[in-house]
Design a protein around this motif. Sequence first.
Motif, short mmCIF file in Angstrom:
data_model
loop_
_atom_site.label_atom_id
_atom_site.label_comp_id
_atom_site.label_asym_id
_atom_site.label_seq_id
_atom_site.Cartn_x
_atom_site.Cartn_y
_atom_site.Cartn_z
N ALA A 142 15.75 28.57 -16.80
CA ALA A 142 14.35 28.20 -16.55
C ALA A 142 13.78 28.96 -15.36
CB ALA A 142 14.24 26.70 -16.31
N ARG A 143 12.47 29.22 -15.43
CA ARG A 143 11.74 29.82 -14.31
C ARG A 143 10.93 28.79 -13.54
NH1 ARG A 143 10.89 35.36 -15.03
NH2 ARG A 143 8.78 35.31 -14.13
N VAL B 31 19.13 31.34 -11.62
CA VAL B 31 19.39 30.24 -10.69
C VAL B 31 19.48 28.89 -11.39
CG1 VAL B 31 18.46 29.00 -8.68
CG2 VAL B 31 18.25 31.48 -8.82
N GLN B 32 18.73 28.73 -12.49
CA GLN B 32 18.57 27.41 -13.09
C GLN B 32 19.06 27.38 -14.54
OE1 GLN B 32 14.73 25.89 -10.47
NE2 GLN B 32 14.33 26.85 -12.44
N TRP C 134 22.30 23.23 -12.91
CA TRP C 134 20.98 23.62 -12.44
C TRP C 134 21.01 23.87 -10.93
CZ3 TRP C 134 16.18 23.88 -15.06
CH2 TRP C 134 15.04 23.89 -14.26
N GLY C 135 20.38 24.96 -10.51
CA GLY C 135 20.27 25.26 -9.08
C GLY C 135 21.40 26.07 -8.50
N THR C 136 22.43 26.35 -9.29
CA THR C 136 23.60 27.07 -8.77
C THR C 136 23.85 28.40 -9.47
OG1 THR C 136 25.16 26.07 -10.33
CG2 THR C 136 24.72 24.86 -8.28
N GLY C 137 23.20 28.65 -10.61
CA GLY C 137 23.51 29.84 -11.38
C GLY C 137 24.88 29.80 -12.03
N GLN C 138 25.37 28.59 -12.33
CA GLN C 138 26.73 28.45 -12.86
C GLN C 138 26.78 27.57 -14.10
OE1 GLN C 138 28.96 26.79 -9.59
NE2 GLN C 138 29.28 28.79 -8.62
#
Length: 299
Positions: A255-256, A235-236, A212-216
């Motif tokens: 997620a948005r 991104v999430q 989450w938060g890294t796009g990975q």
Amino acid sequence: MTTPTVHGTDRLELGEGIRWTDGRAVLTDILSGRLLSAPDDPAASLGLIARLPFPLGAVAPVEGRPGRWIAAAGTGICRIDDAGRVEWIARPEDGAPVPMRMNDGVADPHGRFWAGSMAYEATEDAGSLYRVDRDGRVTRVLRDITVPNGPAFTADGTVMYLADSARGIIRRYPVDPDTGDLGEPGLFVTLGSGSPDGMTADAEGGLWTAVWGTGQVHRYHPDGTLDRVVELAAVQPAGLCLGGPDGRTLLVTSARIGLPEPGPLDGAVFAARVDIPGAPAASYRPVGTADATIFADTR
């Protein structure tokens, strides 16, 4: 592996809990309480299986009862029948000091169901991990977790991975296959950035986790070393599974929620082909009183 592509036209608020079961992928949009199915046609929209009037974190199929699910939802654990009706098994987070909801959950290879809880505001150490045994008994097995995600189990069910997303860590626990009791945990990995979210293990014992938060998405070897990083156009990343007819399709939800300016693919479901397969989602296997009452056909 192939470059991830978008699977379906929908954009979810908080897409998680994706599982491959009975030849299809099912997933949740947590805060809307929706249980959804991913389409065979990647250009189609998601199908609605059930809509609950409270958050729905994740489900597992119930063995021998098509269309029935055990679910981490609201403040506890419930069953969902094939008409979308709900029957509570336990609501252990009712009356908690802060408002709580269930988050991720999964069945283990021995037929138990495990689910984590968290505070809506991610209050530190407010969350717990619960185990539902095959006889329907619900036990709090871990406390003092902020945002539990997973768990994920090795194929033999003797190792459990559990993320505490707020702390950026994944712990590894030995599991007694006969009782479900957990041994002393060890630190499996600490992420330098982002938060480990949904997880699954593959046939070689590697652990995949959405970050989450890294796009990975990361894959780790069984010794905790990083094997590969998959980049996504969201991104999430939140939940993931390995599915498809051969178990080699990596499916990832995103997620948005919380993004001030979501991009066009934030909230999408992604698919990519990988070389190491996974297994379909394990089923909850009720016995005795649980099978005769909680999961009886009430029609």
